[in-house]
Design a protein around this motif. Structure first.
Motif, short mmCIF file in Angstrom:
data_model
loop_
_atom_site.label_atom_id
_atom_site.label_comp_id
_atom_site.label_asym_id
_atom_site.label_seq_id
_atom_site.Cartn_x
_atom_site.Cartn_y
_atom_site.Cartn_z
N ILE A 302 0.83 -1.20 0.10
CA ILE A 302 -0.12 -0.07 0.08
C ILE A 302 0.87 1.22 0.13
CG2 ILE A 302 -1.73 1.58 1.39
CD1 ILE A 302 -2.81 -1.10 2.16
N ALA A 303 1.94 1.19 1.05
CA ALA A 303 2.84 2.51 1.04
C ALA A 303 3.40 2.73 -0.30
CB ALA A 303 3.90 2.23 1.98
N GLY A 304 4.07 1.47 -1.00
CA GLY A 304 4.45 1.79 -2.36
C GLY A 304 3.60 2.15 -3.34
N VAL A 305 2.53 1.60 -3.39
CA VAL A 305 1.63 2.10 -4.69
C VAL A 305 1.21 3.55 -4.40
CG1 VAL A 305 -0.83 1.62 -5.63
CG2 VAL A 305 0.71 -0.17 -5.15
N PRO A 317 -9.46 -1.66 3.45
CA PRO A 317 -9.35 -0.63 4.68
C PRO A 317 -7.78 -0.57 4.97
CG PRO A 317 -10.83 -2.93 5.14
CD PRO A 317 -9.98 -2.94 3.54
N ARG A 318 -7.52 0.80 5.43
CA ARG A 318 -6.14 1.20 5.68
C ARG A 318 -5.65 0.50 6.99
NH1 ARG A 318 -3.55 4.82 3.25
NH2 ARG A 318 -5.33 5.54 2.00
N PHE A 329 -6.83 -1.98 -5.44
CA PHE A 329 -6.91 -0.53 -5.81
C PHE A 329 -7.85 -0.35 -7.22
CE2 PHE A 329 -2.99 -0.49 -3.33
CZ PHE A 329 -2.86 0.87 -2.86
N ARG A 330 -8.23 0.62 -7.24
CA ARG A 330 -9.41 0.95 -8.17
C ARG A 330 -8.62 1.95 -9.33
NH1 ARG A 330 -14.60 3.26 -5.53
NH2 ARG A 330 -15.47 3.16 -7.82
N HIS A 331 -9.04 1.55 -10.55
CA HIS A 331 -8.50 2.25 -11.62
C HIS A 331 -9.60 2.31 -12.60
CE1 HIS A 331 -6.28 3.55 -15.32
NE2 HIS A 331 -5.81 4.22 -14.58
N PRO A 332 -9.97 3.34 -13.41
CA PRO A 332 -10.99 3.21 -14.34
C PRO A 332 -11.04 2.10 -15.46
CG PRO A 332 -10.58 5.64 -14.12
CD PRO A 332 -9.62 4.94 -13.24
N GLN A 333 -9.74 1.85 -15.85
CA GLN A 333 -9.43 0.88 -16.68
C GLN A 333 -8.73 -0.12 -16.06
OE1 GLN A 333 -10.52 0.81 -19.79
NE2 GLN A 333 -11.68 2.69 -19.59
N GLY A 334 -9.24 -0.76 -14.93
CA GLY A 334 -8.62 -1.73 -14.09
C GLY A 334 -8.27 -2.92 -14.80
N VAL A 370 6.92 -7.54 -3.50
CA VAL A 370 6.13 -6.18 -3.35
C VAL A 370 7.05 -5.04 -4.10
CG1 VAL A 370 5.73 -4.54 -1.58
CG2 VAL A 370 5.28 -6.80 -1.07
N ASN A 371 8.28 -5.07 -3.85
CA ASN A 371 8.80 -3.95 -4.72
C ASN A 371 8.94 -4.22 -6.37
OD1 ASN A 371 9.73 -2.79 -2.11
ND2 ASN A 371 11.55 -4.02 -2.07
N ARG A 372 9.06 -5.20 -6.76
CA ARG A 372 9.19 -5.58 -8.10
C ARG A 372 7.75 -5.15 -8.55
NH1 ARG A 372 8.09 -10.05 -11.98
NH2 ARG A 372 9.16 -9.60 -13.75
#
Length: 398
Positions: A302-305, A317-318, A329-334, A370-372
């Motif tokens: 979460i922190a990285g994104v 939830p955070r 995570f949400r994106h209009p073109q997910g 996670v990092n990759r």
């Protein structure tokens, strides 16, 4: 202290792939290939039908259930394997509702997996009950509002889309105060978080084994009944293997004692053999360590994104205490973004209408994963490489 380097080595992880979809299908345990091959070579091939006795196939659903029980806070003799999760949902909800015959309402929430809701809709129609669905955050209030008409609370502990985790103990206590019984679906909990059915005083629980438990595609489901109900629960779906004496071939059903009555069809021996191999990995795993590692991975992701992908909106939830082992995570073109990620070797999945979903399996995911994944996701969004025609074409399975 759990050795997560050892557990990672227990899985076949294809070279160049970062796998963040264990919440849909876990990777293959290395031991499963040889275990299944050995079963087919030494048991099915050589023993033929005598394998039901000589190789212990008939007792396999209880034996494997006992191995899984520790991971969900259950005791020996309380879990049995077999059939699909939808069948186990039907058995559990029908049995719970029959134990409250003067009450009409089955309560669930809109974050429940649709298949569970479909099963409950059909059951309610068949028995003259009512399925009532509320928002996840409204469940507690709805229990109190329905009150004496509430028969069953049917909840998936971890929301398949958001990763939101219900408080099992608190909601179970609330349902019990209303005189209702609880059915918990652990599809996104077992093998991912520290489940304690006994400590939560739950009544029934079900789950699948092909996600975080790594049993393989179509691996058998499980069902648990609290011992106080085990000899009283009467499922509508009554099968041959759940009879008190299956090989007496009685024309009338007599339930087997305890959890055995929840067996239905012939057990899937090959699939259960693969699952048995997968459960070997858990023998030296602490659930407390599992939960701590899950939180570490999801927090880092979460922190990285959020630091590198400004176009994405957190759909989970955070607070890690309110979250399972997945992040959305949400994106209009997910959908297109996820296909671009998969093409780059980072496998997550998509859930309509716009959620990129990432499952973190502590047994084999690490901070390098996670990092990759963050680096590749950030580049795809920055360069707009997701906006290609082939990435927008939806496949049958998303």
């Amino acid at each position: 202290m759990t050795d997560f380097t050892r557990t990672r080595r227990a899985f076949h992880l294809p070279q160049g792939i970062t796998y963040l979809d264990g919440n849909s299908l876990g990777p293959m345990p290395v031991a499963a290939r040889d275990r299944v091959a050995g079963m087919m070579r030494d048991e099915w091939s050589e023993l033929l039908i005598t394998g039901w006795n000589k190789a212990g196939w008939y007792a396999q659903p209880r034996r494997v259930g006992d191995r899984l029980a520790r991971l969900i806070g259950a005791g020996p003799g309380e879990v049995v394997m077999g059939d699909t999760l939808s069948i186990k949902v039907f058995q559990a909800v029908s049995a719970a509702r029959a134990m409250r015959p003067d009450r009409r309402v089955i309560l669930s929430d809109s974050g429940n997996f649709p298949s569970d809701l479909y099963v409950a809709q059909g059951l309610a129609r068949a028995v003259g009950a009512e399925l009532r669905v509320v928002a996840p955050e409204e469940v507690a209030e709805a229990i109190d509002h329905i009150g004496a008409d509430l028969a069953v609370l049917m909840i998936t502990e971890v929301d398949y889309r958001t990763g939101r985790r219900h408080d099992m103990a608190a909601l179970t206590a609330r349902a019990h105060r209303a005189g209702a019984l609880t059915v918990w679906d652990l599809a996104h909990s077992a093998g991912a978080v520290d489940v304690d059915l006994t400590g939560a005083d739950a009544d029934f629980a079900v789950g699948c084994t092909y996600k975080y438990l790594n049993g393989g595609p179509g691996a058998p489901a499980f069902i648990w009944i609290h011992p106080r109900h085990a000899d009283a629960a009467q499922p509508i779906l009554q099968g041959w293997m759940g009879h008190a004496e299956p090989f007496a071939f009685d024309l009338d059903y007599r339930p087997a004692p305890g959890i055995e009555r929840m067996r239905v069809g012939t057990p899937p021996v090959i699939a259960m053999t693969a699952l048995d191999a997968a459960l070997d990995v858990w023998d030296e795993v602490s659930l407390a360590d599992l939960r701590a590692r899950s939180i570490q991975l999801t927090e880092a992701f979460i922190a990285g994104v959020e630091a590198n992908c400004p176009g994405l909106v957190l759909n989970s939830p955070r607070d890690p205490a309110l979250r399972g082992s997945q992040v959305g995570f949400r994106h209009p073109q997910g959908y297109a973004v996820m296909q671009a990620l998969i093409a780059e070797g980072v496998i997550g999945d998509f859930r309509a209408p716009d959620v990129l979903r990432f499952g973190f399996a502590p047994l084999y995911n690490d901070l390098e994963d996670v990092n990759r994944s963050v680096d590749i996701l950030a580049r795809i969004l920055r360069e707009g490489s997701w906006d290609r025609e082939n990435f927008h074409q939806k496949a049958a399975v998303t």
